[in-house]
Design a protein around this motif. Structure first.
Motif, PDB file in Angstrom:
ATOM      1  N   SER A   1       0.827  -1.091  -0.061  1.00 23.03           N
ATOM      2  CA  SER A   1       0.105   0.128  -0.016  1.00 23.03           C
ATOM      3  C   SER A   1       0.700   1.309  -0.103  1.00 23.03           C
ATOM      4  O   SER A   1       2.151   1.053   0.282  1.00 23.03           O
ATOM      5  N   SER A   2       0.240   2.573  -0.337  1.00 22.70           N
ATOM      6  CA  SER A   2       0.923   3.408  -0.497  1.00 22.70           C
ATOM      7  C   SER A   2       0.566   4.553   0.944  1.00 22.70           C
ATOM      8  O   SER A   2      -0.556   4.640   0.974  1.00 22.70           O
ATOM      9  N   TYR A   3       1.705   5.138   1.676  1.00 18.99           N
ATOM     10  CA  TYR A   3       1.486   5.775   2.758  1.00 18.99           C
ATOM     11  C   TYR A   3       2.311   7.029   2.569  1.00 18.99           C
ATOM     12  O   TYR A   3       3.348   7.213   2.148  1.00 18.99           O
ATOM     13  N   ALA A   4       1.868   7.972   3.436  1.00 24.25           N
ATOM     14  CA  ALA A   4       2.674   9.334   3.775  1.00 24.25           C
ATOM     15  C   ALA A   4       3.090   9.011   5.285  1.00 24.25           C
ATOM     16  O   ALA A   4       2.331   8.719   5.915  1.00 24.25           O
ATOM     17  N   GLN A   5       4.263   9.349   5.321  1.00 16.40           N
ATOM     18  CA  GLN A   5       4.794   9.136   6.740  1.00 16.40           C
ATOM     19  C   GLN A   5       5.433  10.204   7.427  1.00 16.40           C
ATOM     20  O   GLN A   5       6.174  11.196   6.878  1.00 16.40           O
ATOM     21  N   GLY A   6       5.026  10.689   8.640  1.00 18.17           N
ATOM     22  CA  GLY A   6       5.486  11.692   9.238  1.00 18.17           C
ATOM     23  C   GLY A   6       4.168  12.549  10.012  1.00 18.17           C
ATOM     24  O   GLY A   6       3.108  11.858  10.229  1.00 18.17           O
ATOM     25  N   PRO A   7       4.299  13.716  10.418  1.00 16.46           N
ATOM     26  CA  PRO A   7       5.678  14.366  10.202  1.00 16.46           C
ATOM     27  C   PRO A   7       6.652  14.136  11.325  1.00 16.46           C
ATOM     28  O   PRO A   7       6.511  13.836  12.608  1.00 16.46           O
ATOM     29  N   PHE A   8       7.922  14.199  10.952  1.00 14.09           N
ATOM     30  CA  PHE A   8       8.955  14.396  11.669  1.00 14.09           C
ATOM     31  C   PHE A   8       9.465  15.787  11.875  1.00 14.09           C
ATOM     32  O   PHE A   8       9.355  16.723  11.249  1.00 14.09           O
ATOM     33  N   VAL A   9       9.224  16.159  13.223  1.00 16.04           N
ATOM     34  CA  VAL A   9       9.372  17.388  13.646  1.00 16.04           C
ATOM     35  C   VAL A   9      11.164  17.714  13.888  1.00 16.04           C
ATOM     36  O   VAL A   9      11.329  17.361  14.745  1.00 16.04           O
ATOM     37  N   PHE A  10      11.462  18.495  12.966  1.00 13.18           N
ATOM     38  CA  PHE A  10      13.055  18.794  13.034  1.00 13.18           C
ATOM     39  C   PHE A  10      13.249  20.308  13.793  1.00 13.18           C
ATOM     40  O   PHE A  10      12.745  21.171  13.175  1.00 13.18           O
ATOM     41  N   THR A  11      13.963  20.248  14.638  1.00 11.60           N
ATOM     42  CA  THR A  11      14.508  21.489  15.182  1.00 11.60           C
ATOM     43  C   THR A  11      15.884  21.820  15.136  1.00 11.60           C
ATOM     44  O   THR A  11      16.681  20.704  15.146  1.00 11.60           O
TER      45      THR A  11
END
Length: 173
Positions: free
Chosen positions: A129-139
Motif C-alpha cells: 500500500s501507499s503511505y505518507a509517513q510523518g511528520p518528523f518535527v525537526f528543530t
C-alpha cells in the motif's frame, strides 16, 4: 536499561506503533554535546530517546533506550502538526494533487494537499500500500528541559554510538 540498535530498534518501535498508531510524536534535532542527532519518540505507552549518527544518509547508525517512565515526557509537536504516523494514500489522488501543484504558478503548496493529509488518521502500514509517513518535527535547537536521567542516558548513548562507529569504520575518531 536496555539499549537497542539498528533494525532491532526500528522493528520494536514499528511493532509498538502498529498496536496503537494514534498519539505518536517524533522530534529530531542536533545533539547538545556532539555531532550526532537526538530524537525523542513518544507514543501512548512509552517514550524513547534515540541517538543517530547522521540524517543525511539512507541507513543511519542509530540506537536508543526507553526513557524512564518517571522522567519528564518528551515535548510533543506543536498543535498545528498532526501526530506522527503512516497515513494511507490513494496513488491516483496523490497524482492529481501533484499535477495541480505543478500547474499552480507559485511555490506555496495548494491547500488541498494540507487538507488531504490532515484528514487522514494514522494507521498501521501493510506491504503493498501507499503511505505518507510523518511528520518528523525537526528543530535546530538542542532539546531543553530533559531530566537528569535523560542527560545520563544521552551521555551513554553518545558513548555507545561512538564505539559502534569505531567498530564499523576503523579510521573513525
Amino acid at each position: 536499561m536496555e539499549i537497542l540498535r539498528g533494525t532491532a530498534l526500528s522493528k520494536y518501535l514499528l511493532e509498538k506503533y502498529t498496536k496503537n498508531p494514534k498519539g505518536w510524536n517524533f522530534m529530531i534535532g542536533p545533539a547538545a554535546k556532539d555531532n550526532f542527532f537526538d530524537a525523542l519518540v513518544s507514543g501512548p505507552e512509552e517514550n524513547w530517546q534515540l541517538k543517530i549518527d547522521s540524517i543525511f544518509k539512507p541507513t543511519p547508525t542509530l540506537l536508543g533506550a526507553q526513557v524512564d517512565p518517571l522522567a519528564k515526557k518528551p515535548p510533543t509537536a506543536p498543535a498545528m502538526f498532526p501526530s506522527y504516523g503512516y497515513r494511507k494514500l490513494d496513488p491516483e489522488i496523490v497524482l492529481k494533487v501533484l499535477q495541480e501543484q505543478e500547474e499552480h504558478d507559485t511555490d506555496e503548496p495548494l491547500p488541498s494537499l494540507d487538507r488531504l493529509l490532515a484528514s487522514l488518521e494514522p494507521t498501521a502500514p501493510v506491504p503493498g500500500s501507499s503511505y505518507a509517513q510523518g511528520p518528523f518535527v525537526f528543530t535546530n535547537q538542542k532539546f531543553l528541559g530533559i531530566s537528569e536521567s535523560q542527560k545520563k542516558l544521552d551521555d551513554r548513548l553518545s558513548s555507545e554510538l561512538r564505539n559502534l562507529l569505531r567498530e564499523k569504520y576503523i579510521s573513525y575518531g
